[in-house]
Motif scaffolding. Structure first.
Motif, PDB file in Angstrom:
ATOM      1  N   LEU A  65       7.796  18.329   1.456  1.00 15.37           N
ATOM      2  CA  LEU A  65       6.343  18.272   1.328  1.00 15.37           C
ATOM      3  C   LEU A  65       5.846  16.980   1.949  1.00 15.37           C
ATOM      4  CD1 LEU A  65       3.663  19.360  -0.028  1.00 15.37           C
ATOM      5  CD2 LEU A  65       4.270  17.896  -1.982  1.00 15.37           C
ATOM      6  N   THR A  66       4.747  17.055   2.678  1.00 15.60           N
ATOM      7  CA  THR A  66       4.110  15.862   3.227  1.00 15.60           C
ATOM      8  C   THR A  66       2.700  15.767   2.672  1.00 15.60           C
ATOM      9  OG1 THR A  66       5.395  16.019   5.276  1.00 15.60           O
ATOM     10  CG2 THR A  66       3.401  14.659   5.320  1.00 15.60           C
ATOM     11  N   VAL A  67       2.362  14.603   2.136  1.00 14.60           N
ATOM     12  CA  VAL A  67       1.050  14.374   1.524  1.00 14.60           C
ATOM     13  C   VAL A  67       0.373  13.221   2.252  1.00 14.60           C
ATOM     14  CG1 VAL A  67      -0.180  13.813  -0.602  1.00 14.60           C
ATOM     15  CG2 VAL A  67       1.944  15.138  -0.706  1.00 14.60           C
ATOM     16  N   GLU A  68      -0.826  13.476   2.746  1.00 16.92           N
ATOM     17  CA  GLU A  68      -1.572  12.445   3.459  1.00 16.92           C
ATOM     18  C   GLU A  68      -2.303  11.544   2.463  1.00 16.92           C
ATOM     19  OE1 GLU A  68      -1.293  11.872   6.601  1.00 16.92           O
ATOM     20  OE2 GLU A  68      -0.038  13.656   6.954  1.00 16.92           O
ATOM     21  N   PRO A  69      -2.631  10.309   2.869  1.00 15.00           N
ATOM     22  CA  PRO A  69      -3.338   9.388   1.969  1.00 15.00           C
ATOM     23  C   PRO A  69      -4.656   9.988   1.472  1.00 15.00           C
ATOM     24  CG  PRO A  69      -2.561   8.228   3.921  1.00 15.00           C
ATOM     25  CD  PRO A  69      -2.317   9.677   4.162  1.00 15.00           C
ATOM     26  N   GLY A  70      -4.909   9.858   0.182  1.00 10.64           N
ATOM     27  CA  GLY A  70      -6.157  10.344  -0.389  1.00 10.64           C
ATOM     28  C   GLY A  70      -6.148  11.802  -0.792  1.00 10.64           C
ATOM     29  N   GLU A  71      -5.081  12.528  -0.507  1.00 13.61           N
ATOM     30  CA  GLU A  71      -5.014  13.947  -0.857  1.00 13.61           C
ATOM     31  C   GLU A  71      -4.785  14.118  -2.354  1.00 13.61           C
ATOM     32  OE1 GLU A  71      -3.376  17.597   1.512  1.00 13.61           O
ATOM     33  OE2 GLU A  71      -2.125  15.855   1.984  1.00 13.61           O
ATOM     34  N   THR A  72      -5.346  15.202  -2.896  1.00 16.90           N
ATOM     35  CA  THR A  72      -5.064  15.599  -4.273  1.00 16.90           C
ATOM     36  C   THR A  72      -4.211  16.855  -4.243  1.00 16.90           C
ATOM     37  OG1 THR A  72      -7.123  14.660  -5.132  1.00 16.90           O
ATOM     38  CG2 THR A  72      -6.058  16.374  -6.459  1.00 16.90           C
ATOM     39  N   ILE A  73      -3.015  16.746  -4.791  1.00 18.13           N
ATOM     40  CA  ILE A  73      -2.057  17.852  -4.802  1.00 18.13           C
ATOM     41  C   ILE A  73      -1.931  18.360  -6.234  1.00 18.13           C
ATOM     42  CG2 ILE A  73       0.309  18.574  -4.300  1.00 18.13           C
ATOM     43  CD1 ILE A  73      -1.268  17.758  -1.820  1.00 18.13           C
TER      44      ILE A  73
ATOM     45  N   SER B  86       0.834  -1.204   0.000  1.00 18.82           N
ATOM     46  CA  SER B  86       0.000   0.000   0.000  1.00 18.82           C
ATOM     47  C   SER B  86       0.871   1.257   0.000  1.00 18.82           C
ATOM     48  CB  SER B  86      -0.917   0.013   1.224  1.00 18.82           C
ATOM     49  OG  SER B  86      -0.140  -0.021   2.417  1.00 18.82           O
ATOM     50  N   ILE B  87       0.312   2.328  -0.560  1.00 20.05           N
ATOM     51  CA  ILE B  87       0.977   3.633  -0.569  1.00 20.05           C
ATOM     52  C   ILE B  87       0.140   4.589   0.268  1.00 20.05           C
ATOM     53  CG2 ILE B  87       1.707   5.581  -1.998  1.00 20.05           C
ATOM     54  CD1 ILE B  87       2.198   3.652  -4.271  1.00 20.05           C
ATOM     55  N   GLY B  88       0.667   4.958   1.422  1.00 22.40           N
ATOM     56  CA  GLY B  88      -0.050   5.856   2.327  1.00 22.40           C
ATOM     57  C   GLY B  88       0.532   7.253   2.292  1.00 22.40           C
ATOM     58  N   LYS B  89       1.112   7.663   3.399  1.00 21.38           N
ATOM     59  CA  LYS B  89       1.683   9.007   3.494  1.00 21.38           C
ATOM     60  C   LYS B  89       2.946   9.114   2.628  1.00 21.38           C
ATOM     61  CE  LYS B  89       4.071  10.367   7.091  1.00 21.38           C
ATOM     62  NZ  LYS B  89       4.477  10.782   8.448  1.00 21.38           N
ATOM     63  N   ILE B  90       3.058  10.224   1.916  1.00 25.83           N
ATOM     64  CA  ILE B  90       4.219  10.493   1.069  1.00 25.83           C
ATOM     65  C   ILE B  90       4.926  11.732   1.594  1.00 25.83           C
ATOM     66  CG2 ILE B  90       4.997  11.084  -1.265  1.00 25.83           C
ATOM     67  CD1 ILE B  90       2.455   9.690  -2.308  1.00 25.83           C
ATOM     68  N   GLU B  91       6.247  11.634   1.725  1.00 29.52           N
ATOM     69  CA  GLU B  91       7.005  12.782   2.246  1.00 29.52           C
ATOM     70  C   GLU B  91       8.240  13.048   1.390  1.00 29.52           C
ATOM     71  OE1 GLU B  91       9.374  14.320   6.264  1.00 29.52           O
ATOM     72  OE2 GLU B  91       8.384  12.354   6.251  1.00 29.52           O
ATOM     73  N   PHE B  92       8.355  14.274   0.901  1.00 23.70           N
ATOM     74  CA  PHE B  92       9.596  14.773   0.290  1.00 23.70           C
ATOM     75  C   PHE B  92      10.378  15.450   1.412  1.00 23.70           C
ATOM     76  CE2 PHE B  92       6.820  14.338  -3.267  1.00 23.70           C
ATOM     77  CZ  PHE B  92       7.595  14.211  -4.404  1.00 23.70           C
ATOM     78  N   ARG B  93      11.562  14.980   1.685  1.00 23.45           N
ATOM     79  CA  ARG B  93      12.347  15.526   2.796  1.00 23.45           C
ATOM     80  C   ARG B  93      13.649  16.127   2.261  1.00 23.45           C
ATOM     81  NH1 ARG B  93      13.406  11.495   7.686  1.00 23.45           N
ATOM     82  NH2 ARG B  93      11.101  11.739   7.858  1.00 23.45           N
ATOM     83  N   ASP B  94      13.681  17.458   2.185  1.00 20.15           N
ATOM     84  CA  ASP B  94      14.875  18.192   1.709  1.00 20.15           C
ATOM     85  C   ASP B  94      15.396  17.629   0.385  1.00 20.15           C
ATOM     86  OD1 ASP B  94      14.916  19.922   3.911  1.00 20.15           O
ATOM     87  OD2 ASP B  94      15.989  18.436   5.112  1.00 20.15           O
ATOM     88  N   VAL B  95      14.500  17.397  -0.559  1.00 22.50           N
ATOM     89  CA  VAL B  95      14.867  16.780  -1.834  1.00 22.50           C
ATOM     90  C   VAL B  95      15.513  17.801  -2.767  1.00 22.50           C
ATOM     91  CG1 VAL B  95      13.959  15.741  -3.951  1.00 22.50           C
ATOM     92  CG2 VAL B  95      13.141  14.961  -1.714  1.00 22.50           C
ATOM     93  N   SER B  96      16.642  17.414  -3.352  1.00 22.07           N
ATOM     94  CA  SER B  96      17.311  18.208  -4.390  1.00 22.07           C
ATOM     95  C   SER B  96      17.568  17.305  -5.583  1.00 22.07           C
ATOM     96  CB  SER B  96      18.639  18.771  -3.873  1.00 22.07           C
ATOM     97  OG  SER B  96      18.423  19.653  -2.777  1.00 22.07           O
TER      98      SER B  96
END
Length: 603
Positions: free
Chosen positions: A383-391, A358-368
């Motif tokens: 950036l932090t994206v919660e499950p089900g969010e539309t970005i 499963s793919i739940g919470k997605i987090e970009f942490r200081d990505v370059s």
């Protein structure tokens, strides 16, 4: 369209003949072990049959000289008949084995090369034109398969025959044998000289051939643009320059081969003359019989027949070296994005990467991120994206939006920072497992040659006809498909050229729906379609985006008003974020974009 935009560094190398490379390639031949064994046996039989004729001829002449009245004619007739049948059967088996191995090796090399193309990362295709890749899978593979079948067979037959002749000649009369062998050092030096020249011109021929293939591809793909700008004559002039360059290199290469092979023939004639001088002198002294003398003439001629064949293949080997380097460089390329050793080990031991699919919470942490050759595209992006969010991602072209979703989909990996899925670095997950949960709809959707049903089913190969139709209805594609004469069995043409852009987009949506991805990415999916089709897609989007995490790159801001969060991206950084209403209230960059687009729509 000149084809000068990219040059492979391998084309410019002046390397020596690489035996390691050919040792690797010969495994393709040895893979067919049974045929290869028959192959070798046939080569030995063929060499033995060739060797038998001069021996039998020499014995016949000696018997005629000694006692012509009591000559055993039936014996010699039978032996000559046996050798003729053996030679014919060997040549027939030779052709069958070589043809079978050539076809099989060609298939295997092309399959491995194509399989590798499917595995390689996007970064590999960023730096190599289509023409270069097409040449690897066509002309280069063809050339190698011929070398690895006919070349290997001729080498085995030639070396066996030359070795056998050498041993027999030394045993019968070592002085005449040395006279024949005296030209071999000269032959070696001549081959060494021509090797470098032929190899250099061959690389130039292969490089130019790749550029021509690339220009062919561009000409076909861009034919509409060429006609719009009336560029046919200019394109032809550019193409003429390339073909003229190809002609010059090819003639130079052919000239070198044309000079090399007659030199080998000349050296063979010199060897025969040397044998004639030494043998004739010994015959005058009575040290050798006329039969033996004729036998040596036959041996000398026969000795240089395989030498000529091997020399011809040696010249071909020089020319094929460039092809071998290119094909192996493709087959042995290592993808930039792949499973880590730890993940590969867990998959081998456990059958999975050890994490939930499963793919739940997605987090970009200081990505370059920066491409291999280019400036920094993304800097310290978090950036932090919660499950089900539309970005939704908006901003100027070149701001880094597509790069961000390419990183998210793991088509590329960050050069700095981390991307985490449910607090686990996504490089610690199976690449195939993660990407199997993705659904992507692009601005220019690609459809494969085949029917509409086959293209929708690409999202799930085991789907039934009912599931395909259900996905099309859900995506809003069923309405236009049902009015087509052949319905879901309508051929879409190459790249979907029998459908409009909007229809291709709807089929692409249906394909994504059928896959039922956990993470959906849409990159400018509605920017190039008409308002009516956009409304169909908008209705589809509401259903598709429901209850799944989504990233939407949008040019038309009207398509993202319902997004949970809208990120305004500039130079790889978030300059604003919030809902549609929140961003309008701040009257910042998003407000200006929205106002300018609204004015354009009114006008």
């Amino acid at each position: 369209m000149s084809g000068d935009g990219w040059i492979d560094e391998d084309d410019l190398k002046e390397t020596k003949l690489d035996l390691r490379l050919w040792k690797t390639l010969i495994r393709y031949t040895l893979h067919y072990r049974r045929t290869s064994i028959v192959f070798v046996f046939v080569a030995f039989t063929l060499a033995a049959s060739d060797l038998g004729f001069p021996l039998l001829t020499g014995l016949l002449i000696q018997d005629i000289e000694a006692d012509p009245k009591n000559l055993n004619f039936p014996f010699y007739i039978g032996m000559f008949a046996f050798l003729s049948v053996s030679l014919s059967a060997s040549i027939c088996a030779f052709v069958v084995c070589a043809g079978k191995i050539r076809t099989s090796v060609s298939h295997d090399i092309r399959r491995d090369a194509f399989q590798q193309l499917q595995r390689l990362s996007f970064s590999y295709f960023d730096t190599r034109p289509t023409g270069w890749l097409m040449a690897r899978l066509t002309s280069d593979c063809q050339r190698l398969s011929v070398i690895l079948a006919w070349g290997v067979m001729d080498f085995i037959w030639g070396t066996t025959l030359m070795t056998s002749i050498s041993v027999v000649m030394v045993i019968i009369n070592w002085k005449i044998a040395l006279a024949i062998f005296s030209v071999i050092p000269i032959l070696f030096l001549v081959s060494l000289h021509f090797k470098k020249k032929i190899l250099r011109t061959s690389r130039l021929v292969r490089k130019t051939n790749s550029r021509i293939t690339g220009v062919y591809n561009e000409g076909i793909m861009g034919v509409q643009t060429s006609k719009i700008f009336v560029r046919e004559e200019e394109n032809l002039r550019d193409f003429d320059l390339l073909t003229e360059e190809m002609f010059q290199y090819s003639v130079r290469n052919a000239m070198l081969s044309a000079v090399y092979l007659p030199l080998v023939l000349t050296l063979g004639s010199v060897a025969i003359a040397a044998a004639l001088v030494v043998g004739g002198h010994q015959a005058i002294l009575g040290n050798i019989a006329i039969g033996e003398m004729i036998m040596f003439m036959y041996f000398a001629q026969l000795f240089f027949t395989p030498a000529q064949e091997i020399s011809a293949w040696f010249a071909e080997l020089q020319m094929a070296q460039a092809s071998a380097e290119r094909v192996l460089s493709l087959i042995e390329s290592v993808p930039d994005v792949k499973n880590t050793e730890a993940v590969a080990r867990r998959i081998e031991q456990l059958g999975s990467d050890g994490h939930p699919t499963s793919i739940g919470k997605i987090e970009f942490r200081d990505v370059s991120f920066a491409y291999q050759t280019g400036p920094q595209i993304i800097r310290n992006f978090s950036l932090t994206v919660e499950p089900g969010e539309t970005i939704a991602l908006v901003g100027a072209t070149g701001g880094g939006k597509s790069t961000m979703v390419n990183l998210l989909c793991r088509f590329y990996e960050p050069t700095g920072g981390q991307i985490l899925i449910d607090d686990v670095d996504y490089t610690d997950r199976s690449l195939e497992g993660f990407q199997s949960q993705l659904g992507i709809v692009l601005q220019q959707p690609h459809l494969f040659s085949g029917t509409i049903a086959e293209n929708i089913r690409y999202g799930k190969l085991s789907a039934s006809d009912a599931e395909v139709e259900e996905a099309a209805r859900f995506a809003g594609a069923h309405e236009f498909i049902s009015v087509l004469e052949d319905g879901y069995q309508t051929p879409v043409g190459e790249g979907g050229n029998q459908l409009s852009l909007g229809q291709k987009q709807l089929v692409s949506f249906a394909r994504t729906v059928l896959k039922r991805p956990q993470l959906l990415v849409m990159d400018e999916a509605t920017s190039s379609i008409d308002t009516e089709t956009e409304q169909l897609i908008q209705n589809s989007l509401k259903r598709i985006l429901k209850e799944r995490t989504s990233f939407v790159i949008a040019h038309r801001l009207s398509t993202i008003q319902a997004a949970d969060r809208i990120l305004v991206i500039n130079n790889g950084e978030i300059v604003e974020q919030g809902s549609h209403q929140e961003l309008l209230k701040t009257r910042g960059h998003y407000f200006e974009l929205y106002k300018a687009q609204a004015i354009r729509d009114l006008n």
